[in-house]
Design a protein around this motif. Structure first.
Motif, short mmCIF file in Angstrom:
data_model
loop_
_atom_site.label_atom_id
_atom_site.label_comp_id
_atom_site.label_asym_id
_atom_site.label_seq_id
_atom_site.Cartn_x
_atom_site.Cartn_y
_atom_site.Cartn_z
N LEU A 110 0.84 -1.20 0.00
CA LEU A 110 0.00 0.00 0.00
C LEU A 110 0.88 1.25 0.00
O LEU A 110 1.59 1.51 0.96
CB LEU A 110 -0.93 -0.02 1.23
N LYS A 111 0.81 2.01 -1.09
CA LYS A 111 1.69 3.18 -1.24
C LYS A 111 1.00 4.49 -0.88
O LYS A 111 1.66 5.51 -0.70
CB LYS A 111 2.20 3.29 -2.68
N GLY A 112 -0.32 4.47 -0.83
CA GLY A 112 -1.01 5.71 -0.51
C GLY A 112 -2.50 5.49 -0.38
O GLY A 112 -3.04 4.48 -0.83
N LEU A 113 -3.14 6.47 0.26
CA LEU A 113 -4.59 6.43 0.47
C LEU A 113 -5.21 7.67 -0.17
O LEU A 113 -4.78 8.80 0.10
CB LEU A 113 -4.90 6.43 1.97
N MET A 130 -9.54 7.67 9.94
CA MET A 130 -8.73 7.20 8.80
C MET A 130 -7.40 7.96 8.77
O MET A 130 -6.33 7.37 8.56
CB MET A 130 -9.45 7.44 7.47
N ILE A 131 -7.46 9.28 8.97
CA ILE A 131 -6.25 10.11 8.93
C ILE A 131 -5.30 9.69 10.05
O ILE A 131 -4.09 9.59 9.85
CB ILE A 131 -6.63 11.61 9.04
N GLU A 132 -5.87 9.39 11.22
CA GLU A 132 -5.01 8.96 12.33
C GLU A 132 -4.31 7.64 12.03
O GLU A 132 -3.12 7.49 12.31
CB GLU A 132 -5.82 8.87 13.63
N TRP A 133 -5.05 6.68 11.45
CA TRP A 133 -4.41 5.40 11.09
C TRP A 133 -3.28 5.65 10.09
O TRP A 133 -2.20 5.07 10.20
CB TRP A 133 -5.42 4.44 10.46
N SER A 134 -3.54 6.53 9.12
CA SER A 134 -2.52 6.81 8.09
C SER A 134 -1.30 7.48 8.69
O SER A 134 -0.17 7.06 8.44
CB SER A 134 -3.08 7.73 7.01
N LEU A 135 -1.56 8.50 9.51
CA LEU A 135 -0.43 9.24 10.09
C LEU A 135 0.41 8.35 10.99
O LEU A 135 1.64 8.44 10.99
CB LEU A 135 -0.94 10.45 10.89
N ALA A 136 -0.28 7.48 11.74
CA ALA A 136 0.43 6.61 12.68
C ALA A 136 1.43 5.74 11.93
O ALA A 136 2.43 5.31 12.50
CB ALA A 136 -0.56 5.76 13.45
N GLN A 138 2.62 6.64 8.76
CA GLN A 138 3.25 7.48 7.75
C GLN A 138 2.85 7.07 6.34
O GLN A 138 3.67 7.07 5.42
CB GLN A 138 4.77 7.46 7.92
N LEU A 139 1.58 6.72 6.20
CA LEU A 139 1.05 6.37 4.89
C LEU A 139 0.64 7.66 4.17
O LEU A 139 -0.21 8.39 4.66
CB LEU A 139 -0.18 5.46 5.06
N PRO A 140 1.23 7.95 3.02
CA PRO A 140 0.85 9.17 2.30
C PRO A 140 -0.65 9.17 2.00
O PRO A 140 -1.21 8.14 1.60
CB PRO A 140 1.67 9.09 1.01
N THR A 141 -1.29 10.30 2.24
CA THR A 141 -2.74 10.40 2.07
C THR A 141 -3.06 11.63 1.23
O THR A 141 -2.49 12.70 1.44
CB THR A 141 -3.41 10.50 3.46
N HIS A 142 -3.96 11.44 0.26
CA HIS A 142 -4.35 12.55 -0.62
C HIS A 142 -5.86 12.69 -0.53
O HIS A 142 -6.60 11.76 -0.85
CB HIS A 142 -3.90 12.22 -2.05
N ILE A 143 -6.32 13.86 -0.07
CA ILE A 143 -7.75 14.06 0.14
C ILE A 143 -8.40 14.68 -1.09
O ILE A 143 -7.90 15.67 -1.63
CB ILE A 143 -7.98 14.97 1.38
N LEU A 144 -9.50 14.08 -1.54
CA LEU A 144 -10.30 14.68 -2.61
C LEU A 144 -11.54 15.29 -1.97
O LEU A 144 -12.31 14.59 -1.31
CB LEU A 144 -10.77 13.63 -3.62
N LEU A 145 -11.71 16.60 -2.13
CA LEU A 145 -12.97 17.23 -1.74
C LEU A 145 -13.88 17.08 -2.95
O LEU A 145 -13.71 17.77 -3.96
CB LEU A 145 -12.76 18.70 -1.37
N THR A 146 -14.81 16.13 -2.85
CA THR A 146 -15.62 15.74 -4.01
C THR A 146 -16.85 16.64 -4.18
O THR A 146 -17.23 17.37 -3.27
CB THR A 146 -16.11 14.29 -3.86
N GLU A 171 1.84 18.29 6.23
CA GLU A 171 1.98 18.38 4.77
C GLU A 171 2.88 17.31 4.19
O GLU A 171 2.76 16.96 3.01
CB GLU A 171 2.53 19.75 4.35
N GLU A 172 3.79 16.80 5.00
CA GLU A 172 4.70 15.79 4.47
C GLU A 172 3.93 14.52 4.04
O GLU A 172 4.33 13.81 3.12
CB GLU A 172 5.73 15.42 5.55
N PHE A 173 2.82 14.26 4.74
CA PHE A 173 2.07 13.03 4.47
C PHE A 173 0.69 13.26 3.86
O PHE A 173 0.12 12.34 3.29
CB PHE A 173 1.92 12.21 5.75
N ILE A 174 0.16 14.47 4.04
CA ILE A 174 -1.22 14.69 3.58
C ILE A 174 -1.29 15.84 2.58
O ILE A 174 -0.83 16.95 2.86
CB ILE A 174 -2.16 15.01 4.76
N SER A 175 -1.85 15.56 1.40
CA SER A 175 -2.11 16.60 0.41
C SER A 175 -3.61 16.61 0.12
O SER A 175 -4.33 15.70 0.55
CB SER A 175 -1.29 16.33 -0.85
#
Ligand code: GDP
Length: 203
Positions: A110-113, A130-136, A138-146, A171-175
Motif C-alpha cells: 500500500l503506497k497511498g490512500l 482514517m487520517i489517524e491510522w494513516s499518520l500513525a 506514515q502512509l501518504p494520504t491525498h484528500i479529494l474534496l468531491t 503536509e509531508e504526508f497529507i495533500s
C-alpha cells in the motif's frame, strides 16, 4: 497527462479478512471515504470505466475490500468499504474497523490512500479516524474534496484552504485537492498522484 493507463483495469478479487487479501507484492493505492462521498463516481471517472465501481456496489461486496488490477498486474487500485452509514449494525462496523485498520497499517504494497470527502461535509469523525491510522504509519494520504461543482468557485477554494489549515503540520504526508466528476475538475491531478505512488518503486 497520466503515465499509467487507468482504463486498462480489471476486477481482481474481494476480501473480507486478512487471509483473503491478494499477495502483498507490487504497489497499490486504496480509496476510502464515507458512503455517498462519491467514491464510486470518482473511480469510474478516473478509470473511464463505468462498470468498475458497479462491481464494488454489487450486493454483498459493499462491505468488502475490492481489488482491481491495472495492465501491470503488480499495480492495483483498491476500493475500501464506505463508512458512516447509520443503518449498518454495530457488529459489522466493528468488523470493518478491524479489517480496514489492519489493512491500512500492515499492508506493505500500500503506497497511498485517496481519502474522499463530500466538500459540503469534510472531516467527520470517521475521516479523522482514517487520517489517524494513516499518520500513525506514515502512509501518504491525498484528500479529494468531491462534488466541488456543488459550491461556487470561491466557496470551494475556501473550503480547500480551511481543510489545509486544519491539517497544518502534516503536509509531508497529507495533500488535498478539489474534485468533481461532473465538471471533470481535478481528474488529471489525482491521476498524477496515483502515477507518483504506483511508479515510486521504480524511481
Ligand atoms: P459512494 O457511495 O461514495 O460510492 O458515492 P457515489 O459515487 O455513489 O455518489 C453518491 C451520490 O453523489 C450520487 O448520487 C452521485 O451521483 C453524486 N455525485 C458523485 N460525485 C459527484 C460530483 O462530482 N458532483 C455531483 N454534483 N454529484 C456527485
Amino acid at each position: 497527462m497520466s503515465i499509467l493507463n487507468y482504463n486498462q483495469i480489471a476486477f481482481l478479487k474481494s476480501a473480507n479478512s486478512k487471509a483473503g487479501l491478494p499477495n502483498d507484492s507490487g504497489a497499490e493505492v486504496a480509496f476510502g471515504g464515507r458512503s455517498n462521498a462519491g467514491k464510486s463516481s470518482a473511480l469510474n471517472k478516473i478509470t473511464g470505466i463505468h462498470r468498475l465501481a458497479r462491481t464494488s456496489k454489487t450486493p454483498g461486496r459493499t462491505q468488502l475490500i475490492n481489488f482491481f488490477q491495472l495492465a501491470d498486474p503488480e499495480k492495483r487500485l483498491v476500493d475500501l468499504p464506505g463508512y458512516g452509514y447509520a443503518k449498518v449494525p454495530d457488529s459489522i462496523k466493528k468488523h470493518w474497523q478491524t479489517i480496514v485498520s489492519q489493512y491500512l497499517t500492515e499492508r506493505k504494497s500500500l503506497k497511498g490512500l485517496i481519502l474522499l470527502m463530500d466538500i459540503r461535509h469534510p472531516l467527520k469523525a470517521q475521516d479523522w479516524q482514517m487520517i489517524e491510522w494513516s499518520l500513525a504509519h506514515q502512509l501518504p494520504t491525498h484528500i479529494l474534496l468531491t462534488k466541488a461543482d456543488k459550491l461556487g468557485r470561491g466557496a470551494a477554494r475556501n473550503t480547500l484552504l480551511m481543510l489545509k489549515k486544519e491539517l497544518l503540520g502534516y503536509e509531508e504526508f497529507i495533500s488535498s485537492q478539489l474534485f468533481s466528476m461532473l465538471s471533470g475538475e481535478g481528474i488529471v491531478e489525482v491521476q498524477e498522484k496515483l502515477d507518483e505512488w504506483l511508479q515510486a518503486e521504480h524511481a
